[in-house]
Design an enzyme around this catalytic site. Structure first.
Site, PDB file in Angstrom:
ATOM      1  N   CYS A  73       8.460  16.922  47.418  1.00  0.00           N
ATOM      2  CA  CYS A  73       8.648  17.840  48.528  1.00  0.00           C
ATOM      3  C   CYS A  73      10.056  18.421  48.431  1.00  0.00           C
ATOM      4  CB  CYS A  73       8.494  17.051  49.834  1.00  0.00           C
ATOM      5  SG  CYS A  73       8.764  18.025  51.321  1.00  0.00           S
ATOM      6  N   CYS A 183       7.831  25.298  47.207  1.00  0.00           N
ATOM      7  CA  CYS A 183       7.265  24.284  48.103  1.00  0.00           C
ATOM      8  C   CYS A 183       6.047  23.742  47.380  1.00  0.00           C
ATOM      9  CB  CYS A 183       6.866  24.922  49.437  1.00  0.00           C
ATOM     10  SG  CYS A 183       5.779  23.902  50.462  1.00  0.00           S
TER      11      CYS A 183
HETATM   12  N1  DGL Z   1       5.612  20.463  50.555  1.00  0.00           N
HETATM   13  C1  DGL Z   1       6.884  20.599  51.103  1.00  0.00           C
HETATM   14  C2  DGL Z   1       7.910  21.237  50.216  1.00  0.00           C
HETATM   15  O1  DGL Z   1       7.818  21.144  49.021  1.00  0.00           O
HETATM   16  C3  DGL Z   1       7.095  20.767  52.570  1.00  0.00           C
HETATM   17  C4  DGL Z   1       6.150  21.568  53.342  1.00  0.00           C
HETATM   18  C5  DGL Z   1       6.354  21.373  54.821  1.00  0.00           C
HETATM   19  O2  DGL Z   1       5.966  20.310  55.298  1.00  0.00           O
HETATM   20  O3  DGL Z   1       6.917  22.257  55.480  1.00  0.00           O
HETATM   21  O4  DGL Z   1       8.838  21.826  50.696  1.00  0.00           O
END
Ligand code: DGL
Length: 261
Positions: A73, A183
């Site tokens: 993430c 993301c």
């Molecule tokens: N999947 C996440 C990222 O890579 C975060 C997405 C979220 O929960 O806002 O930033």
């Protein structure tokens, strides 16, 4: 220790895009994946809140015997990876938007970055731009609402398309030739992004690089699993809003058994 699993977490199901690369690069490793979907999106939460969640999830994965952690993430890496590294003595791999590879790849000199608002507002992202974004023009878009669509498994609905068209138009207007998927949820809508922007624009996702970095760190510390063993994958989620098993199965691409976090 080398048979111990690798723990991977994300605010939700997005990190499964990274998990798929990990499975390809490290087919003998047992994998644990935690989707903190009840608290997704992280992109509009405070860094303090995200740090608290990250410590909770890391504690959980370490209690399950994890020998290494992957923060799959970008938003949680920016907010919490330093805290995790101070707290735990095991390899911890984080991830950040691929500004450097994008700056190297662009021919037009204009790079687009799609990420969460949390990532784009972070000091870590400002430092990335400072280090690698000076020679190019960078157009950023914080994609409110997109993570929620992907959490529901809506990879090609009208709502998802309309949202994406809105976020991609300023990038197209800015004449980007390279777009960073900053993301981990976004690789799941890559086909839709390609439909909207056409095939002249290069899309960059960091999942494969993260998997290779993990492999390197495990090898350095003599933590790689032996070849030839059948490896497992286990999923946990605290999602109460949708049929989590169905969504995770769709994104992982195989049957899954879900446990409640
Ligand atoms: N999947 C996440 C990222 O890579 C975060 C997405 C979220 O929960 O806002 O930033």
């Amino acid at each position: 220790m080398s048979r111990a699993p690798i723990g991977v977490f994300d605010s939700g199901v997005g990190g499964i895009s990274v998990l798929r690369h990990i499975r390809t690069v490290l087919p003998n490793e047992n994998l644990l994946y935690v989707a903190d979907s009840k608290y997704a999106p992280y992109g509009n939460k405070s860094p303090e809140f995200i740090r608290e969640r990250a410590v909770f999830l890391a504690d959980f994965l370490i209690a399950q015997g994890a020998k290494a952690l992957v923060v799959a993430c970008n938003t949680a890496t920016a907010a919490a990876v330093e805290t995790l590294r101070e707290r735990y003595d095991l390899p911890i791999i984080g991830m950040e938007p691929a500004v450097k590879p994008a700056a190297a790849a662009t021919k037009s000199g204009v790079v687009g970055i799609l990420a969460t608002v949390g990532t784009l507002k972070s000091a870590q992202f400002a430092a990335l731009l400072e280090s690698y974004g000076q020679s190019v023009t960078v157009v950023t878009e914080g994609c409110h609402g997109l993570v929620e669509c992907i959490e529901r498994g809506e990879l090609a609905t009208k709502e998802t398309r309309t949202l994406l068209e809105g976020y991609l138009q300023p990038l197209l207007d800015g004449r980007v030739d390279t777009i960073v998927l900053g993301c981990t949820h976004y690789p799941f809508v890559r086909p839709l992004i390609e439909e909207i922007v056409g095939n002249e624009i290069t899309l960059i996702d960091t999942g494969a690089a993260v998997a290779r970095q993990l492999q390197k760190r495990l090898a350095e510390q003599d933590l790689l699993a032996d070849a030839g063993k059948v490896a497992s994958v286990a999923f946990w989620t605290n999602n109460e809003a949708v049929d989590a098993e169905q969504v995770i199965k769709q994104l992982w691409g195989d049957e899954v058994k879900i446990q409640q976090l």
